[in-house]
Write a protein that holds these residues in place. Structure first.
Motif, mmCIF file in Angstrom:
data_model
loop_
_atom_site.group_PDB
_atom_site.id
_atom_site.type_symbol
_atom_site.label_atom_id
_atom_site.label_comp_id
_atom_site.label_asym_id
_atom_site.label_seq_id
_atom_site.Cartn_x
_atom_site.Cartn_y
_atom_site.Cartn_z
ATOM 1 N N ARG A 175 -47.277 -27.951 -8.046
ATOM 2 C CA ARG A 175 -45.926 -28.108 -8.644
ATOM 3 C C ARG A 175 -45.665 -27.179 -9.991
ATOM 4 O O ARG A 175 -46.791 -27.066 -10.884
ATOM 5 N N ILE A 176 -44.848 -26.376 -10.064
ATOM 6 C CA ILE A 176 -44.488 -25.394 -11.106
ATOM 7 C C ILE A 176 -43.256 -25.934 -11.950
ATOM 8 O O ILE A 176 -42.109 -25.661 -11.459
ATOM 9 N N SER A 177 -43.183 -26.531 -12.774
ATOM 10 C CA SER A 177 -42.137 -27.158 -13.556
ATOM 11 C C SER A 177 -41.827 -26.328 -14.977
ATOM 12 O O SER A 177 -41.044 -26.772 -15.678
ATOM 13 N N SER A 178 -42.679 -25.437 -15.447
ATOM 14 C CA SER A 178 -42.431 -24.824 -16.639
ATOM 15 C C SER A 178 -43.002 -23.252 -16.410
ATOM 16 O O SER A 178 -43.816 -22.972 -15.429
ATOM 17 N N GLY A 232 -36.146 -31.365 -8.409
ATOM 18 C CA GLY A 232 -35.842 -30.181 -8.628
ATOM 19 C C GLY A 232 -36.918 -29.184 -9.043
ATOM 20 O O GLY A 232 -36.635 -28.299 -9.540
ATOM 21 N N VAL A 233 -38.127 -29.596 -8.593
ATOM 22 C CA VAL A 233 -39.001 -28.824 -9.097
ATOM 23 C C VAL A 233 -39.657 -27.874 -7.986
ATOM 24 O O VAL A 233 -39.989 -28.365 -6.786
ATOM 25 N N LEU A 234 -40.017 -26.568 -8.117
ATOM 26 C CA LEU A 234 -40.754 -25.715 -7.441
ATOM 27 C C LEU A 234 -42.087 -25.857 -7.044
ATOM 28 O O LEU A 234 -42.931 -26.385 -7.933
ATOM 29 N N VAL A 265 -27.826 -21.789 3.588
ATOM 30 C CA VAL A 265 -27.845 -20.626 2.620
ATOM 31 C C VAL A 265 -27.437 -21.449 1.228
ATOM 32 O O VAL A 265 -27.585 -20.542 0.012
ATOM 33 N N THR A 266 -26.303 -22.289 1.215
ATOM 34 C CA THR A 266 -26.242 -22.892 0.072
ATOM 35 C C THR A 266 -27.156 -23.384 -0.687
ATOM 36 O O THR A 266 -26.967 -23.921 -1.856
ATOM 37 N N SER A 267 -28.499 -23.524 -0.159
ATOM 38 C CA SER A 267 -29.349 -24.130 -0.785
ATOM 39 C C SER A 267 -29.944 -23.397 -1.974
ATOM 40 O O SER A 267 -30.995 -23.676 -2.982
ATOM 41 N N TRP A 268 -29.464 -22.201 -2.309
ATOM 42 C CA TRP A 268 -29.849 -21.074 -3.248
ATOM 43 C C TRP A 268 -29.528 -21.752 -4.492
ATOM 44 O O TRP A 268 -30.486 -21.470 -5.243
ATOM 45 N N SER A 269 -28.635 -22.570 -4.951
ATOM 46 C CA SER A 269 -28.285 -23.024 -6.247
ATOM 47 C C SER A 269 -29.580 -23.954 -6.717
ATOM 48 O O SER A 269 -29.982 -23.859 -7.719
ATOM 49 N N ALA A 270 -29.971 -24.769 -5.812
ATOM 50 C CA ALA A 270 -31.063 -25.386 -6.170
ATOM 51 C C ALA A 270 -32.534 -24.694 -6.454
ATOM 52 O O ALA A 270 -33.285 -24.879 -7.379
ATOM 53 N N VAL A 271 -32.682 -23.587 -5.613
ATOM 54 C CA VAL A 271 -33.667 -22.592 -5.800
ATOM 55 C C VAL A 271 -33.837 -21.853 -7.023
ATOM 56 O O VAL A 271 -34.553 -21.840 -7.595
ATOM 57 N N ALA A 272 -32.413 -21.562 -7.376
ATOM 58 C CA ALA A 272 -32.240 -20.875 -8.575
ATOM 59 C C ALA A 272 -32.502 -21.442 -9.781
ATOM 60 O O ALA A 272 -33.146 -20.989 -10.592
ATOM 61 N N ARG A 273 -32.400 -22.868 -9.776
ATOM 62 C CA ARG A 273 -32.547 -23.855 -10.954
ATOM 63 C C ARG A 273 -33.856 -23.764 -11.270
ATOM 64 O O ARG A 273 -34.503 -23.938 -12.018
ATOM 65 N N ALA A 274 -34.451 -24.229 -10.008
ATOM 66 C CA ALA A 274 -36.175 -24.456 -10.143
ATOM 67 C C ALA A 274 -36.817 -23.052 -10.724
ATOM 68 O O ALA A 274 -37.707 -23.112 -11.207
ATOM 69 N N LEU A 275 -36.167 -22.135 -10.133
ATOM 70 C CA LEU A 275 -36.983 -20.562 -10.556
ATOM 71 C C LEU A 275 -36.582 -20.430 -12.134
ATOM 72 O O LEU A 275 -37.474 -19.965 -12.716
ATOM 73 N N PRO A 304 -33.398 -12.784 -8.367
ATOM 74 C CA PRO A 304 -32.182 -12.120 -8.030
ATOM 75 C C PRO A 304 -31.010 -13.269 -8.010
ATOM 76 O O PRO A 304 -31.277 -14.287 -8.347
ATOM 77 N N SER A 305 -29.681 -12.709 -7.829
ATOM 78 C CA SER A 305 -28.636 -13.757 -7.896
ATOM 79 C C SER A 305 -28.508 -14.513 -6.329
ATOM 80 O O SER A 305 -27.576 -15.115 -6.680
ATOM 81 N N GLY A 306 -29.432 -14.120 -5.677
ATOM 82 C CA GLY A 306 -29.189 -14.916 -4.291
ATOM 83 C C GLY A 306 -30.557 -14.671 -3.507
ATOM 84 O O GLY A 306 -31.208 -13.620 -3.905
ATOM 85 N N PHE A 307 -30.569 -15.292 -2.127
ATOM 86 C CA PHE A 307 -31.747 -15.020 -1.434
ATOM 87 C C PHE A 307 -31.430 -13.521 -0.862
ATOM 88 O O PHE A 307 -30.435 -12.968 -0.632
ATOM 89 N N THR A 308 -32.700 -12.862 -0.857
ATOM 90 C CA THR A 308 -32.858 -11.395 -0.497
ATOM 91 C C THR A 308 -32.998 -11.250 0.902
ATOM 92 O O THR A 308 -32.452 -10.376 1.307
ATOM 93 N N ASN A 309 -32.931 -12.452 1.445
ATOM 94 C CA ASN A 309 -32.891 -12.398 3.070
ATOM 95 C C ASN A 309 -32.415 -13.798 3.385
ATOM 96 O O ASN A 309 -32.982 -14.912 3.264
ATOM 97 N N GLU A 310 -31.387 -13.813 3.832
ATOM 98 C CA GLU A 310 -30.467 -15.159 4.084
ATOM 99 C C GLU A 310 -30.729 -15.450 5.629
ATOM 100 O O GLU A 310 -30.619 -14.542 6.245
ATOM 101 N N VAL A 311 -31.254 -16.634 5.851
ATOM 102 C CA VAL A 311 -31.434 -17.015 7.365
ATOM 103 C C VAL A 311 -30.309 -18.112 7.615
ATOM 104 O O VAL A 311 -30.274 -18.984 6.734
#
Length: 173
Positions: free
Chosen positions: A28-31, A59-61, A110-120, A128-135
């Motif tokens: 878990r990486i929360s900070s 919401g935790v990475l 690919v819409t999961s980016w917003s949750a990933v961005a918040r965790a990062l 980056p502003s989005g996935f560097t490789n969208e699948v």
């Protein structure tokens, strides 16, 4: 779908989920402090490859070695995002060099980016502003197989049927 975004359940092979035990997931990486402690313990060989990641429904990475299955990293639970992530050293801190939603066990949209961005952001990582490789994942409505859509060709590689334009991998959604 929650306020945090859609959650994804594991849709991969059952034999990969069977040995997973609750509480056994990735780190878990929360900070920023937790990330700093975790990254300091990684070898140069590990840092040369991307890591497996998930974003839990909290919401935790969570991070694990690349050879880890996403379902193991998530301790078998549902996720808000999943994929592969690589880090690069910038000046005196770390940043995300590459990040994708490539997880054939969860097949996140690919819409999961917003949750990933918040965790990062929570982990204090430049990103980056989005996935560097969208699948793009789709389930064939005829043969039920999971597909990766390449070059906007929405045709099932298993049976040749047309694939839907919208995400549909989890038949329970």
């Amino acid at each position: 779908m929650s306020a945090r975004g859609r959650s994804y359940r594991y849709v991969g092979p059952v034999e990969l989920k069977t040995p997973v035990r609750p509480g056994s997931g990735g780190c878990r990486i929360s900070s920023a402090a937790e990330f700093g402690g975790w990254i300091a313990g990684r070898s140069a060989a590990e840092l040369a490859e991307p890591f497996t990641f998930v974003v839990g429904t909290d919401g935790v990475l969570r991070l694990a070695p690349r050879q880890s299955e996403h379902v193991a990293c998530a301790a078998g639970g549902m996720v808000l995002g999943a994929g592969e992530i690589g880090f690069v050293r910038e000046a005196d801190w770390w940043a995300v060099g590459e990040v994708s939603n490539q997880s054939t066990g969860y097949c996140p949209d690919v819409t999961s980016w917003s949750a990933v961005a918040r965790a990062l952001d929570r982990a204090g990582l430049d990103r980056p502003s989005g996935f560097t490789n969208e699948v793009v994942f789709r389930r064939c409505t005829d043969c039920q197989e999971h597909n990766i859509v390449r070059e906007d060709d929405f045709v099932c590689v298993f049976c040749g049927s047309d694939l839907p334009e919208t995400w549909n991998v989890d038949p329970t959604v």
